[in-house]
Design an enzyme around this catalytic site. Structure first.
Site, PDB file in Angstrom:
ATOM      1  N   LYS A   1      50.314  -9.926  13.948  1.00  0.00           N
ATOM      2  CA  LYS A   1      49.752  -8.644  13.515  1.00  0.00           C
ATOM      3  C   LYS A   1      49.444  -7.770  14.739  1.00  0.00           C
ATOM      4  CE  LYS A   1      45.893  -6.646  11.024  1.00  0.00           C
ATOM      5  NZ  LYS A   1      44.740  -6.843  10.144  1.00  0.00           N
TER       6      LYS A   1
ATOM      7  N   GLU B 162      48.841 -17.249  22.276  1.00  0.00           N
ATOM      8  CA  GLU B 162      49.728 -18.363  21.904  1.00  0.00           C
ATOM      9  C   GLU B 162      51.110 -17.838  21.518  1.00  0.00           C
ATOM     10  OE1 GLU B 162      46.638 -17.882  20.794  1.00  0.00           O
ATOM     11  OE2 GLU B 162      45.610 -19.778  20.364  1.00  0.00           O
TER      12      GLU B 162
ATOM     13  N   GLY C 257      45.192 -10.981   8.534  1.00  0.00           N
ATOM     14  CA  GLY C 257      46.145 -12.036   8.900  1.00  0.00           C
ATOM     15  C   GLY C 257      46.266 -13.098   7.813  1.00  0.00           C
ATOM     16  N   ARG C 258      45.135 -13.549   7.290  1.00  0.00           N
ATOM     17  CA  ARG C 258      45.166 -14.642   6.303  1.00  0.00           C
ATOM     18  C   ARG C 258      45.522 -14.155   4.906  1.00  0.00           C
ATOM     19  NH1 ARG C 258      40.459 -13.577   8.676  1.00  0.00           N
ATOM     20  NH2 ARG C 258      38.703 -12.789   7.451  1.00  0.00           N
TER      21      ARG C 258
ATOM     22  N   GLU D 102      37.922 -18.864   7.400  1.00  0.00           N
ATOM     23  CA  GLU D 102      37.900 -17.692   8.279  1.00  0.00           C
ATOM     24  C   GLU D 102      37.322 -16.486   7.524  1.00  0.00           C
ATOM     25  OE1 GLU D 102      41.512 -15.717  10.164  1.00  0.00           O
ATOM     26  OE2 GLU D 102      40.852 -16.884  11.877  1.00  0.00           O
TER      27      GLU D 102
ATOM     28  N   HIS E 197      45.047 -43.250  -1.433  1.00  0.00           N
ATOM     29  CA  HIS E 197      45.065 -44.486  -0.653  1.00  0.00           C
ATOM     30  C   HIS E 197      44.409 -44.298   0.705  1.00  0.00           C
ATOM     31  CE1 HIS E 197      47.574 -46.401  -3.684  1.00  0.00           C
ATOM     32  NE2 HIS E 197      48.039 -45.175  -3.854  1.00  0.00           N
TER      33      HIS E 197
ATOM     34  N   LYS F 163      38.552 -17.313  22.602  1.00  0.00           N
ATOM     35  CA  LYS F 163      39.770 -16.715  23.175  1.00  0.00           C
ATOM     36  C   LYS F 163      39.467 -16.163  24.566  1.00  0.00           C
ATOM     37  CE  LYS F 163      41.785 -14.903  18.883  1.00  0.00           C
ATOM     38  NZ  LYS F 163      42.171 -13.688  18.186  1.00  0.00           N
TER      39      LYS F 163
HETATM   40  O1  F6P Z   1      42.477 -16.642  14.983  1.00  0.00           O
HETATM   41  C1  F6P Z   1      42.208 -15.330  14.715  1.00  0.00           C
HETATM   42  C2  F6P Z   1      43.377 -14.559  14.214  1.00  0.00           C
HETATM   43  O2  F6P Z   1      43.118 -13.214  14.447  1.00  0.00           O
HETATM   44  C3  F6P Z   1      43.696 -14.780  12.731  1.00  0.00           C
HETATM   45  O3  F6P Z   1      42.869 -14.071  11.899  1.00  0.00           O
HETATM   46  C4  F6P Z   1      45.113 -14.352  12.679  1.00  0.00           C
HETATM   47  O4  F6P Z   1      45.728 -14.756  11.494  1.00  0.00           O
HETATM   48  C5  F6P Z   1      45.632 -15.027  13.919  1.00  0.00           C
HETATM   49  O5  F6P Z   1      44.593 -14.901  14.859  1.00  0.00           O
HETATM   50  C6  F6P Z   1      46.907 -14.458  14.472  1.00  0.00           C
HETATM   51  O6  F6P Z   1      46.792 -13.116  14.837  1.00  0.00           O
HETATM   52  P1  F6P Z   1      48.055 -12.236  15.087  1.00  0.00           P
HETATM   53  O7  F6P Z   1      48.855 -12.173  13.835  1.00  0.00           O
HETATM   54  O8  F6P Z   1      47.532 -10.888  15.495  1.00  0.00           O
HETATM   55  O9  F6P Z   1      48.862 -12.861  16.198  1.00  0.00           O
END
Ligand code: F6P
Length: 543
Positions: free
Chosen positions: A207, A213, A269-270, A355, A386, A506
Site C-alpha cells: 500500500k 521488508e 491493508g488488512r 491489528e 490431535h 519498525k
Molecule cells: O504491519 C503494519 C502494516 O502497515 C499493515 O497494516 C499492512 O498490511 C502491512 O504493514 C503492509 O503495509 P504495506 O502494504 O504498506 O507494505
C-alpha cells in the site's frame, strides 16, 4: 481518564444478567427450549450459521442488542458505508465495502465517485490477468509466464496468500504462485530456487511502497531476475509489476507506471484482498472467479447493512465475542476451518482482528475501561484435534470456537469429506455437551478414571456451514469477519482502522540494522539489547 462506558446502563444490565446465567449449562438450555436451534440459526450470503451452542438466553441476546444500540453500532456502520471518515486518527474513510459494489452503483466520497474508480482498476486488472493467463504477455526473452511471485507483507500478503490457498483448486495449474513476505532471505530464496527468471513475474504489493521488508525483497528479486536475464534492465518491465497507493514510489523503484495497479488510502491493508492487492488472486482464478469473490463479499455487506439487528449475523457474532471477552473474561478465540484449503484463514483473521481491535484507547484518546480484542488463533481440523483440542475440551482456559465447514468438498475423494464433516460436528457436540460422570460410570469406566475422562462441556461454538468452498463463499466469509470485527470495534469505541502500535518496532529496527552490521549505535542502547548485539557480532566473528 478512562471512558467508563462499563458504567453505562446496557453494560451494567449485562453484568447483572451475567451473574445470573454464567453457570447455565448448554444441556439445560437445549432441554428446556424446543425452538432454540431454529431461533438461533441465521443465513447471510452463502453462510448458514448455527449459534445455538452459545451460552446465551433470549434475554442475553436482547441485552447485547441493547448494548449495540447504546454504543451506536448501526449509525457507525452506516457512516462507514457512506464513506465518512470513520478512521479518525488517520482522518479517512474505511471504505472496503466500495471495492465490491457493482459497476452500476455510484458512491461519491470526498467529491469522487469511488465505484467508477474501483471498476477502472478492476478493468485494467482483468485485461492484464487475461494477458498473463492466455500467454499473450511474454517475458523479456519471449517466453510465457509460468510463475507469479507476490511480494508483500501483512495485508499485502496474508489476503492474497490465504485466497490462493483457499481457491487453488480453481486456479490455472500451469502457473505456479508463490508468496514472499518475510525479510528473512530464506523466504525469497526458497520461493525462487526452482523458478526460471525467464518465465517468472513478481507482483510487488505494498500500500505504502515503503515497507522495508517488501522493498528489500523486491530489490533482491530484481537482482535475481537481472542476473538470470543477463543484466538487461529493460527486462524489469516484463517481469515486475506493482500494486500500491503510492504510484510515485513505484516509478522511483523503476517499475513502468503502466504496469502499476492503484488503490486508495481508504482501503486498509488488512481490508485489501479484494482491491488490486488481489491481482495474484485474479491471475490465479481468472477475472470471472474474482467477480464471484467480490459478489460474495457484497452479499454479506448487504446483509450487514440491511438485516434487522435480531437477524444480523455479523452483528450477533460480534456481540457474542464481546459477551465472552468482557463478561466471561475469556481471552482467546479459536477459528477451526474443517477445510484444508483454508489453512491460512486463521492467520488471515489474526491480522484482521488483532491489528484492528488490539487497541487500548477510544476514538477520543481516553483509556478503554474494558478488555478489547481476544487473541485469535486456529488450525484446520482435523489436525488440531490431535494437538490442541485437548485443552479446548478439558483445559482450565475456556475458548469459544468458530467451526467453519462445507457440505461438499472442492475435490471429492472417497469417504474423506464425510469423515471430515463428522469430525466437525462431533467436536461441536463434545464441546457443548461433554460427558458426565454418570454417563461414564454407566459405561463401566472405573472410578479412578472418571475424573480424567469426564468432559465438562458447556464450551460454546459457532458452526458456520456453507455449500462448498467457492470464490463466492470465500468472499462471504471474509466479509462476515470484517463486519464482526467492525461491530466489536464500534462497541469498544476504538479506531479499528489504524495500527499505530506497529510503528515503534519498525523505527527501532531501522536504527538497529546498521548497528548489527558493525556501526556504532547512534544512541546508548539498553543493557539487554547491547549485550545481544555484542553476542551476535561475536558469534559471527567466530564463524
Ligand atoms: O504491519 C503494519 C502494516 O502497515 C499493515 O497494516 C499492512 O498490511 C502491512 O504493514 C503492509 O503495509 P504495506 O502494504 O504498506 O507494505
Amino acid at each position: 481518564m478512562a471512558e467508563t462506558f462499563s458504567d453505562s446502563p446496557a453494560w451494567q444490565a449485562l453484568r447483572r444478567h451475567h451473574a445470573t446465567v454464567r453457570d447455565l449449562q448448554l444441556r439445560e438450555l437445549f432441554a428446556t427450549d424446543a425452538d432454540r436451534v431454529e431461533r438461533l440459526t441465521f443465513e447471510a450470503g452463502d453462510i448458514h450459521a448455527d449459534l445455538s451452542k452459545h451460552r446465551v438466553t433470549a434475554e442475553t441476546l436482547a441485552l447485547l442488542l441493547a448494548l449495540a444500540d447504546e454504543r451506536g453500532v448501526a449509525s457507525r456502520r452506516d457512516a462507514m458505508f457512506r464513506g465518512e471518515h470513520v478512521n479518525s486518527t488517520e482522518d479517512r474513510p474505511a471504505l472496503h465495502i466500495a471495492l465490491r459494489l457493482p459497476r452500476e452503483r455510484s458512491l461519491v466520497v470526498d467529491g469522487r465517485d469511488v465505484v467508477r474508480e474501483v471498476h477502472e482498476v478492476l478493468d485494467r486488472m482483468r485485461a492484464f490477468s487475461e494477458q498473463v493467463r492466455s500467454g499473450e504477455w511474454r517475458g523479456h526473452t519471449g517466453r510465457r509466464i509460468r510463475a507469479v511471485v507476490n511480494i508483500g507483507i501483512g495485508g499485502s500478503d496474508l489476503g492474497p496468500a490465504m485466497a490462493y490457498g483457499a481457491l487453488r483448486a480453481y486456479s490455472d495449474r500451469d502457473i505456479a504462485f508463490r508468496f514472499v513476505s518475510n525479510v528473512d532471505g530464506a523466504d525469497l530464496l526458497e520461493a525462487v530456487r526452482d523458478l526460471d527468471p525467464e518465465t517468472t513475474m513478481a507482483i510487488v504489493s505494498s500500500k505504502t511502497f515503503t515497507t522495508v521488508e517488501t522493498m528489500t525483497n523486491a530489490a533482491s528479486f530484481k537482482e535475481w531476475l537481472l542476473e538470470g536475464l543477463g543484466g538487461e534492465r529493460t527486462a524489469v518491465a516484463k517481469h515486475v509489476v506493482a500494486v500500491s497507493t503510492n504510484l510515485d514510489a513505484v516509478a522511483a523503484f523503476g517499475i513502468d507506471p503502466s504496469n502499476a495497479f492503484g488503490f486508495w488510502d481508504w482501503v486498509g491493508g488488512r481490508y485489501s484482498m479484494d482491491s488490486a492487492i488481489g491481482l495474484s488472486t485474479m491471475i490465479a482464478i481468472g477475472p470471472e472467479g474474482f467477480g464471484d469473490l467480490l459478489a460474495g463479499f457484497h452479499a454479506v455487506d448487504r446483509h450487514f447493512a440491511e438485516a434487522p439487528p435480531e437477524r444480523n449475523l455479523p452483528l450477533l457474532m460480534g456481540l457474542l465475542g464481546i459477551w465472552y471477552r468482557d463478561f466471561f473474561d475469556w481471552q482467546t478465540h479459536a477459528v477451526l476451518p474443517y477445510e484444508q484449503y483454508l489453512a491460512r484463514f486463521p492467520a488471515y483473521l489474526q491480522q484482521l482482528v488483532m491489528e484492528s481491535n488490539g487497541k487500548r484507547v477510544t476514538l477520543a484518546g481516553t483509556a478503554v475501561d474494558v478488555d478489547t480484542a481476544p487473541v485469535v488463533w486456529g488450525e484446520p481440523g482435523t489436525n488440531g484435534q490431535h494437538s490442541f483440542h485437548q485443552l479446548l475440551h478439558q483445559g482450565t482456559a475456556l475458548v469459544p470456537c468458530d467451526i467453519v465447514a462445507f457440505a461438499s468438498p472442492v475435490e471429492p475423494l472417497g469417504r474423506h469429506h464425510d469423515l471430515l464433516l463428522a469430525n466437525a460436528l462431533a467436536q461441536a457436540q463434545a464441546l457443548a455437551f461433554g460427558r458426565t460422570k454418570d454417563e461414564l460410570r454407566a459405561a463401566g469406566v472405573p472410578d479412578r478414571l472418571v475424573p480424567h475422562k469426564q468432559m465438562p462441556g458447556n464450551r460454546p461454538t459457532t458452526f458456520l456451514l456453507l455449500p462448498r468452498l467457492t470464490p463466492f463463499a470465500l468472499g462471504s466469509l471474509v466479509a462476515l469477519y470484517e463486519h464482526v470485527t467492525f461491530t466489536q470495534g464500534a462497541v469498544w469505541g476504538i479506531d479499528s482502522f489504524d495500527q499505530w502500535g506497529v510503528e515503534l518496532g519498525k523505527e527501532l529496527a531501522v536504527k538497529l540494522a546498521p548497528v548489527i552490521a558493525g556501526d556504532e549505535a547512534p544512541e546508548q542502547l539498553d543493557g539487554s539489547t547491547a549485550a545481544l548485539v555484542e553476542r551476535i557480532r561475536r558469534l559471527r566473528d567466530e564463524g
